[in-house]
Design a protein around this motif. Structure first.
Motif, PDB file in Angstrom:
ATOM      1  N   ILE A  20      13.224  11.520   3.937  1.00  0.00           N
ATOM      2  CA  ILE A  20      12.013  11.954   3.230  1.00  0.00           C
ATOM      3  C   ILE A  20      11.380  10.783   2.488  1.00  0.00           C
ATOM      4  O   ILE A  20      10.160  10.582   2.527  1.00  0.00           O
ATOM      5  N   LEU A  21      12.223   9.994   1.802  1.00  0.00           N
ATOM      6  CA  LEU A  21      11.716   8.825   1.071  1.00  0.00           C
ATOM      7  C   LEU A  21      11.045   7.836   2.017  1.00  0.00           C
ATOM      8  O   LEU A  21       9.948   7.326   1.730  1.00  0.00           O
ATOM      9  N   SER A  22      11.682   7.581   3.156  1.00  0.00           N
ATOM     10  CA  SER A  22      11.119   6.633   4.127  1.00  0.00           C
ATOM     11  C   SER A  22       9.783   7.128   4.677  1.00  0.00           C
ATOM     12  O   SER A  22       8.836   6.349   4.826  1.00  0.00           O
ATOM     13  N   ILE A  23       9.710   8.420   4.988  1.00  0.00           N
ATOM     14  CA  ILE A  23       8.471   8.986   5.528  1.00  0.00           C
ATOM     15  C   ILE A  23       7.344   8.892   4.501  1.00  0.00           C
ATOM     16  O   ILE A  23       6.201   8.528   4.823  1.00  0.00           O
ATOM     17  N   ILE A  24       7.669   9.165   3.227  1.00  0.00           N
ATOM     18  CA  ILE A  24       6.651   9.096   2.164  1.00  0.00           C
ATOM     19  C   ILE A  24       6.152   7.659   1.999  1.00  0.00           C
ATOM     20  O   ILE A  24       4.938   7.408   1.969  1.00  0.00           O
ATOM     21  N   LEU A  25       7.085   6.703   1.898  1.00  0.00           N
ATOM     22  CA  LEU A  25       6.700   5.303   1.711  1.00  0.00           C
ATOM     23  C   LEU A  25       5.933   4.770   2.918  1.00  0.00           C
ATOM     24  O   LEU A  25       4.950   4.037   2.777  1.00  0.00           O
ATOM     25  N   PHE A  26       6.386   5.149   4.122  1.00  0.00           N
ATOM     26  CA  PHE A  26       5.718   4.706   5.341  1.00  0.00           C
ATOM     27  C   PHE A  26       4.294   5.265   5.393  1.00  0.00           C
ATOM     28  O   PHE A  26       3.338   4.536   5.720  1.00  0.00           O
ATOM     29  N   THR A  27       4.137   6.552   5.068  1.00  0.00           N
ATOM     30  CA  THR A  27       2.815   7.181   5.089  1.00  0.00           C
ATOM     31  C   THR A  27       1.883   6.556   4.064  1.00  0.00           C
ATOM     32  O   THR A  27       0.709   6.277   4.359  1.00  0.00           O
ATOM     33  N   LEU A  28       2.395   6.323   2.858  1.00  0.00           N
ATOM     34  CA  LEU A  28       1.576   5.692   1.816  1.00  0.00           C
ATOM     35  C   LEU A  28       1.150   4.283   2.232  1.00  0.00           C
ATOM     36  O   LEU A  28       0.020   3.860   1.954  1.00  0.00           O
ATOM     37  N   SER A  29       2.046   3.570   2.896  1.00  0.00           N
ATOM     38  CA  SER A  29       1.710   2.216   3.363  1.00  0.00           C
ATOM     39  C   SER A  29       0.595   2.264   4.411  1.00  0.00           C
ATOM     40  O   SER A  29      -0.344   1.460   4.365  1.00  0.00           O
ATOM     41  N   ILE A  30       0.693   3.204   5.355  1.00  0.00           N
ATOM     42  CA  ILE A  30      -0.343   3.342   6.381  1.00  0.00           C
ATOM     43  C   ILE A  30      -1.683   3.710   5.748  1.00  0.00           C
ATOM     44  O   ILE A  30      -2.739   3.159   6.101  1.00  0.00           O
ATOM     45  N   ILE A  31      -1.654   4.644   4.776  1.00  0.00           N
ATOM     46  CA  ILE A  31      -2.895   5.048   4.093  1.00  0.00           C
ATOM     47  C   ILE A  31      -3.521   3.862   3.374  1.00  0.00           C
ATOM     48  O   ILE A  31      -4.741   3.643   3.436  1.00  0.00           O
ATOM     49  N   SER A  32      -2.689   3.072   2.691  1.00  0.00           N
ATOM     50  CA  SER A  32      -3.202   1.900   1.987  1.00  0.00           C
ATOM     51  C   SER A  32      -3.807   0.882   2.954  1.00  0.00           C
ATOM     52  O   SER A  32      -4.857   0.299   2.685  1.00  0.00           O
ATOM     53  N   LEU A  33      -3.142   0.694   4.093  1.00  0.00           N
ATOM     54  CA  LEU A  33      -3.659  -0.253   5.093  1.00  0.00           C
ATOM     55  C   LEU A  33      -4.989   0.221   5.668  1.00  0.00           C
ATOM     56  O   LEU A  33      -5.883  -0.587   5.926  1.00  0.00           O
TER      57      LEU A  33
END
Length: 305
Positions: A20-33
């Protein structure tokens, strides 16, 4: 490090929370990019770099203010070498003059400074570097996946590839969110992180394969836990020693190496985490079991049922 040789930590018990933590961080990174993009440096956008030296120590803020007053509000000024030297970066979008006239204008703004070197990178060269940089990352990931598929098993290959995608995306997300400059040096740091993370992952995978053959009655989760605990001392020692060197680069290596060192710091921490909670956990989630890693029997080799 004797303590870590005796550990019996149930890493896999936290695999769902880690996912769950990885999915959240990965999603936030994609959104920021997507929203912010990357603050591309001169290597990718094109522009001019001017190395300027003074006879006395110079304040970087003073240099920046003078450039802003002279019509260069987006100029990037960094201190390098000694306190008497500065590196002025003029992005292509504010390069209204030619390669020849820009150094003249800089010299007029700073008559007491001496221009040591001027480098010009055109936008076409910047686009070519960006394309080759992306290609280098893709080739590294594909090569890694093929190697692990042949060396171990396809489930391991998928798990390690996802982990190796996970790490650079998180680094890029941090650089994007904080608007940190992304240049070729940072790209080199990301490629280094891919290799570092892969090394950690391979060590754990190799121990998992050994344990599957050694502990015949253990479940896949127990085998992965055993392998992770058995390699924990090696992982901690390697990460700690590497971080010591990288922190020295970050604090003492000068502003030119800040991006490279920061990418490595983030990558070492994230890479150690992903080797345990992304690569190994995903392989188990994909159905990894003892039969996938045991050598074929003589009957199977002979083609007999």
């Amino acid at each position: 490090m004797e303590f870590f040789k005796q550990t019996h930590i149930n890493f896999m018990a936290q695999r769902k929370w880690a996912a769950i933590l990885s999915i959240i961080l990965f999603t936030l990174s994609i959104i920021s990019l997507i929203m912010n993009g990357l603050n591309l440096g001169l290597d990718f956008t094109g522009g001019t770099q001017v190395e300027l030296s003074f006879q006395q120590s110079i304040d970087v803020t003073q240099v920046r203010n003078k450039l802003e007053q002279a019509g260069f509000p987006d100029a990037i000024v960094l201190s390098y070498g000694t306190s008497k030297d500065v590196l002025i970066t003029l992005p292509a979008k504010i390069n209204n003059g030619t390669q020849e006239t820009l150094p003249v204008r800089i010299q007029q703004i700073f008559p007491d400074g001496k221009i040591e070197q001027t480098d010009f990178i055109g936008p076409q060269v910047g686009r070519e570097l960006a394309t080759k940089g992306i290609l280098a990352v893709v080739i590294a990931l594909l090569g890694t996946m093929i190697y692990i598929a042949f060396r171990f098993q396809m489930r391991f290959a998928i798990g390690s590839t996802v982990a190796l995608i996970h790490d650079p995306v998180l680094i890029l997300g941090i650089f994007s969110f904080w608007h940190l400059e992304f240049n070729l040096i940072v790209l080199a740091g990301i490629l280094t992180v891919i290799g570092y993370s892969l090394n950690d992952t391979i060590v754990i995978f190799d121990r998992i394969r050994e344990n599957f053959r050694k502990f015949r009655k253990a479940t896949p989760l127990e085998v992965v836990n055993q392998a992770t605990n058995q390699t924990l001392s090696r992982t901690i020692m390697t990460s700690a020693l590497t971080l010591t060197v990288v922190f020295a680069l970050f604090f003492l290596g000068g502003s030119m190496l800040h991006g490279f060192a920061l990418a490595l710091i983030i990558g070492i921490v994230v890479g150690t985490y992903s080797s345990i909670y992304v690569a190994g956990s995903l392989a188990v989630a994909l159905g990894l079991n003892r039969q996938h890693l045991l050598p074929p029997s003589r009957e199977e080799l002979d083609g007999r049922p």
